[in-house]
Design a protein around this motif. Structure first.
Motif, PDB file in Angstrom:
ATOM      1  N   SER A  54     -43.364 -26.836  54.997  1.00 14.46           N
ATOM      2  CA  SER A  54     -43.990 -26.968  54.922  1.00 14.46           C
ATOM      3  C   SER A  54     -44.900 -26.586  53.241  1.00 14.46           C
ATOM      4  CB  SER A  54     -45.449 -26.317  55.843  1.00 14.46           C
ATOM      5  OG  SER A  54     -44.957 -25.206  55.691  1.00 14.46           O
ATOM      6  N   ILE A  55     -44.176 -26.838  52.616  1.00 10.78           N
ATOM      7  CA  ILE A  55     -44.582 -25.829  50.759  1.00 10.78           C
ATOM      8  C   ILE A  55     -44.968 -27.243  50.370  1.00 10.78           C
ATOM      9  CG2 ILE A  55     -43.893 -24.241  49.139  1.00 10.78           C
ATOM     10  CD1 ILE A  55     -41.594 -22.784  51.418  1.00 10.78           C
ATOM     11  N   THR A  56     -43.566 -27.951  49.619  1.00  9.15           N
ATOM     12  CA  THR A  56     -43.986 -28.954  48.552  1.00  9.15           C
ATOM     13  C   THR A  56     -43.620 -30.080  48.952  1.00  9.15           C
ATOM     14  OG1 THR A  56     -43.954 -27.302  46.823  1.00  9.15           O
ATOM     15  CG2 THR A  56     -42.719 -29.531  46.320  1.00  9.15           C
ATOM     16  N   PHE A  57     -44.478 -31.951  48.673  1.00  8.48           N
ATOM     17  CA  PHE A  57     -44.276 -32.432  49.388  1.00  8.48           C
ATOM     18  C   PHE A  57     -43.781 -33.432  47.862  1.00  8.48           C
ATOM     19  CE2 PHE A  57     -45.544 -37.092  49.072  1.00  8.48           C
ATOM     20  CZ  PHE A  57     -44.523 -37.395  50.341  1.00  8.48           C
ATOM     21  N   ALA A 227     -43.741 -24.571  39.823  1.00  5.84           N
ATOM     22  CA  ALA A 227     -44.184 -23.187  40.888  1.00  5.84           C
ATOM     23  C   ALA A 227     -43.366 -23.817  41.893  1.00  5.84           C
ATOM     24  CB  ALA A 227     -45.436 -22.819  40.737  1.00  5.84           C
ATOM     25  N   ASP A 228     -43.220 -24.837  42.380  1.00 12.52           N
ATOM     26  CA  ASP A 228     -42.427 -25.064  42.903  1.00 12.52           C
ATOM     27  C   ASP A 228     -42.197 -26.238  42.582  1.00 12.52           C
ATOM     28  OD1 ASP A 228     -40.315 -24.416  45.289  1.00 12.52           O
ATOM     29  OD2 ASP A 228     -42.518 -25.549  46.726  1.00 12.52           O
ATOM     30  N   HIS A 229     -40.664 -27.128  43.809  1.00 12.34           N
ATOM     31  CA  HIS A 229     -41.012 -28.647  43.362  1.00 12.34           C
ATOM     32  C   HIS A 229     -39.543 -29.121  45.035  1.00 12.34           C
ATOM     33  CE1 HIS A 229     -39.415 -32.381  41.728  1.00 12.34           C
ATOM     34  NE2 HIS A 229     -40.896 -32.112  41.341  1.00 12.34           N
ATOM     35  N   THR A 237     -30.540 -22.983  46.639  1.00  9.63           N
ATOM     36  CA  THR A 237     -29.274 -21.663  45.907  1.00  9.63           C
ATOM     37  C   THR A 237     -29.732 -20.587  46.498  1.00  9.63           C
ATOM     38  OG1 THR A 237     -28.043 -22.754  44.084  1.00  9.63           O
ATOM     39  CG2 THR A 237     -28.439 -20.417  44.128  1.00  9.63           C
ATOM     40  N   VAL A 238     -31.260 -20.822  46.067  1.00  9.10           N
ATOM     41  CA  VAL A 238     -32.708 -19.450  46.666  1.00  9.10           C
ATOM     42  C   VAL A 238     -32.005 -19.084  48.178  1.00  9.10           C
ATOM     43  CG1 VAL A 238     -34.001 -17.922  47.062  1.00  9.10           C
ATOM     44  CG2 VAL A 238     -33.872 -18.908  44.922  1.00  9.10           C
ATOM     45  N   ALA A 394     -41.340 -18.738  47.965  1.00 12.39           N
ATOM     46  CA  ALA A 394     -42.344 -18.970  49.660  1.00 12.39           C
ATOM     47  C   ALA A 394     -41.033 -19.521  50.449  1.00 12.39           C
ATOM     48  CB  ALA A 394     -43.420 -20.283  49.181  1.00 12.39           C
ATOM     49  N   GLN A 395     -39.769 -20.170  49.859  1.00  8.71           N
ATOM     50  CA  GLN A 395     -39.010 -20.918  50.646  1.00  8.71           C
ATOM     51  C   GLN A 395     -38.486 -19.985  51.442  1.00  8.71           C
ATOM     52  OE1 GLN A 395     -38.395 -24.066  50.340  1.00  8.71           O
ATOM     53  NE2 GLN A 395     -39.731 -25.049  49.110  1.00  8.71           N
ATOM     54  N   TRP A 396     -37.765 -19.060  50.503  1.00  8.38           N
ATOM     55  CA  TRP A 396     -36.707 -17.801  51.371  1.00  8.38           C
ATOM     56  C   TRP A 396     -37.634 -17.032  52.293  1.00  8.38           C
ATOM     57  CZ3 TRP A 396     -37.677 -12.606  52.494  1.00  8.38           C
ATOM     58  CH2 TRP A 396     -36.511 -11.985  52.147  1.00  8.38           C
ATOM     59  N   LYS A 397     -39.249 -16.861  52.072  1.00  7.89           N
ATOM     60  CA  LYS A 397     -39.794 -16.828  53.263  1.00  7.89           C
ATOM     61  C   LYS A 397     -39.239 -17.078  54.707  1.00  7.89           C
ATOM     62  CE  LYS A 397     -42.947 -13.417  55.467  1.00  7.89           C
ATOM     63  NZ  LYS A 397     -42.539 -13.283  56.621  1.00  7.89           N
ATOM     64  N   GLU A 398     -40.038 -18.574  54.045  1.00  6.77           N
ATOM     65  CA  GLU A 398     -40.140 -19.710  55.334  1.00  6.77           C
ATOM     66  C   GLU A 398     -38.387 -19.638  56.063  1.00  6.77           C
ATOM     67  OE1 GLU A 398     -41.935 -24.270  54.885  1.00  6.77           O
ATOM     68  OE2 GLU A 398     -39.825 -24.050  54.105  1.00  6.77           O
ATOM     69  N   MET A 399     -37.280 -20.438  54.728  1.00  3.92           N
ATOM     70  CA  MET A 399     -36.407 -19.912  55.335  1.00  3.92           C
ATOM     71  C   MET A 399     -36.087 -19.187  56.806  1.00  3.92           C
ATOM     72  SD  MET A 399     -32.431 -19.140  53.977  1.00  3.92           S
ATOM     73  CE  MET A 399     -33.308 -18.223  53.489  1.00  3.92           C
TER      74      MET A 399
END
Ligand code: ACO
Length: 426
Positions: A54-57, A227-229, A237-238, A394-399
């Motif tokens: 739900s971070i980036t579209f 900032a994100d993509h 990778t992260v 953010a992606q690390w945390k969401e995972m």
């Protein structure tokens, strides 16, 4: 629930269809192997969704990019990078109180441990700043150790996030100072995020640096655009590295390494080197385009093409406009900009590029701006990493918050020998 039907030999397997908020559709194959013995094969993950997010579209066909639902052009025009970082990490914009707390955390964590600074002294001045950056970010797990279980605590996670966002700026500036043999300029508590970085980069005892509002605005905008993509190479990778439950610092360090490559964030350095080469050798635009199309040549047009965008990259549009405005305001005729514009025009008219949906990407014009702002070419990808840091976090945390949580572990189709033996001694 909508289902897809897959005819496999004599069986029909029903697979759930997943629909995203923006209408994107996917087939959930989580149970495919258990039910049929088959796996899917997707070289380079061209059609594989690795997560729900739900971070980036990104809509690559229409050229749309949104962070948490907000269009990138709105953010680039109105927001502060630190607000965007907060938005990505926490899901909402900060209120006044949250802004104050986040800002204090960033200020208090801007310094590096003095022993960590000693690392810089053993680095050769020729070292690429991306190698220094990844090493130093991983070294944060030495100086600020936090076990994985501790990171599940929200306060600890937020502190680690603030440390990374704040210290990456100091590390980036120190690696530049090291490369030119200048003394380090320490972070200042009275400056804002971008101004502080610019000061650490460009201030020197013999030539004091004045932070211009324009340089601060451009830096802020550049960081926001990067900032994100969603699930690109470095973010995936992260997530993959982080899924082994290694700490956040080491996970983003792996992301920095992935970003460095010329097919990903390293393309911003390659673009300028390519434009400089064209200028120096006086190559015609026609021959550059022909070379990029030639299947026998390894040359590709750097800053062109994208796995997702088959239309204009919205970040590129903003950067091109800003670069043109910057040069026009100062009445500068930048030969590299002129070559870039000619290349873009020629490529967009060429059937090879049209048929393949190859457009300039974020890296095509960013380097022209960085260069005009005084950054050396080998710092460009470091600036990309600084911008991308909140996205990786953010992606690390969401995972880690996803249910069910799974370690990332793809399968393969083995094509090696069926049986072989250790050679007998001769
Ligand atoms: N110049 C010339 N031809 C290109 C280019 C290019 N820049 N990009 C793609 N093509 C061609 C390929 O040769 C291929 O042709 P074919 O179908 O005849 O074999 C076709 O277009 C499809 O390209 P792929 O490489 O298969 O596309 P993929 O999605 O795998 O790769 C990538 C995307 C890596 C970005 C690619 O376009 C590229 O190498 N671009 C140059 C490097 C670059 O700018 N990278 C930055 C991307 S943005 C970012 O990561 C932040």
């Amino acid at each position: 629930m909508e289902k897809a039907k897959l005819h496999l030999e004599s069986q029909i397997i029903e697979l759930p269809i997943v629909t995203g908020t923006m209408g994107e559709k996917g087939i959930d194959i989580t149970n495919l192997r258990n039910e049929s013995g088959f796996i899917t094969l997707d070289n380079g993950y061209q059609n594989t969704g690795s997560c729900k997010s739900s971070i980036t579209f990104v809509d690559g066909e229409k050229g749309i990019l949104k962070y948490r639902g907000v269009d990138i052009s709105e953010l680039a025009e109105k927001a502060m990078f630190t607000e965007v970082a907060y938005l990505l990490i926490n899901g909402t914009f900060p209120n006044a109180e949250e802004k104050k707390i986040f800002s204090t955390q960033l200020t208090e964590n801007s310094m590096l441990h003095e022993d960590m600074i000693k690392f810089f002294h053993s680095v050769p001045p020729t070292a690429h700043p991306m190698a220094i950056l990844s090493t130093m970010v991983n070294a944060m797990s030495i100086f600020y150790p936090q076990y994985f279980v501790e990171q599940q605590n929200d306060d600890v996670y937020k502190l680690m996030a603030a440390r990374l966002i704040s210290k990456i700026r100091t590390i980036a500036a120190f690696s530049y100072k090291k490369s030119i043999g200048d003394p380090f300029v320490y972070p200042r508590h009275d400056l804002r995020y971008c101004g502080n970085f610019l000061n650490m980069m460009f201030h020197s005892p013999v030539k004091p640096y004045e932070i211009s509002p324009e340089a601060e605005r451009l830096m802020n905008m550049l960081l926001i655009l990067h900032a994100d993509h969603e699930q690109n190479c470095s973010t995936s990778t992260v997530r993959l590295v982080g899924s082994s439950k290694v700490n956040l610092y080491s996970s983003v360090c792996a992301g920095i390494c992935a970003l460095w490559g010329p097919l990903h964030g390293g393309a911003n350095q390659e673009v300028i080197e390519m434009l400089e080469h064209i200028k120096k050798t006086n190559m015609s635009i026609k021959s550059v385009i022909e070379n990029a199309k030639d299947k026998n040549s390894t040359f590709k047009l750097s800053g062109f093409g994208h796995r997702v965008y088959k239309n204009f990259d919205p970040r590129m549009k903003i950067l091109k406009k800003e670069a043109q405005a910057f040069l026009a305001k100062r009445k500068i005729s930048d030969p590299l900009m002129n070559i870039a514009l000619e290349l873009e025009e020629a490529a967009l008219k060429d059937d090879f590029f049209i048929e393949r949906g190859l457009y300039p990407n974020v890296d095509f014009y960013s380097g022209i701006l960085y260069r005009e702002m005084g950054f050396p070419t080998d710092m460009f990808t470091v600036l990309f990493a600084m911008g991308r840091m909140p996205g990786w976090i953010a992606q690390w945390k969401e995972m880690h918050d996803s249910v069910p949580f799974k370690i990332g572990r793809p399968r393969q189709i083995y094509i090696g020998p069926k049986e072989a033996h250790y050679p007998e001694s001769q």
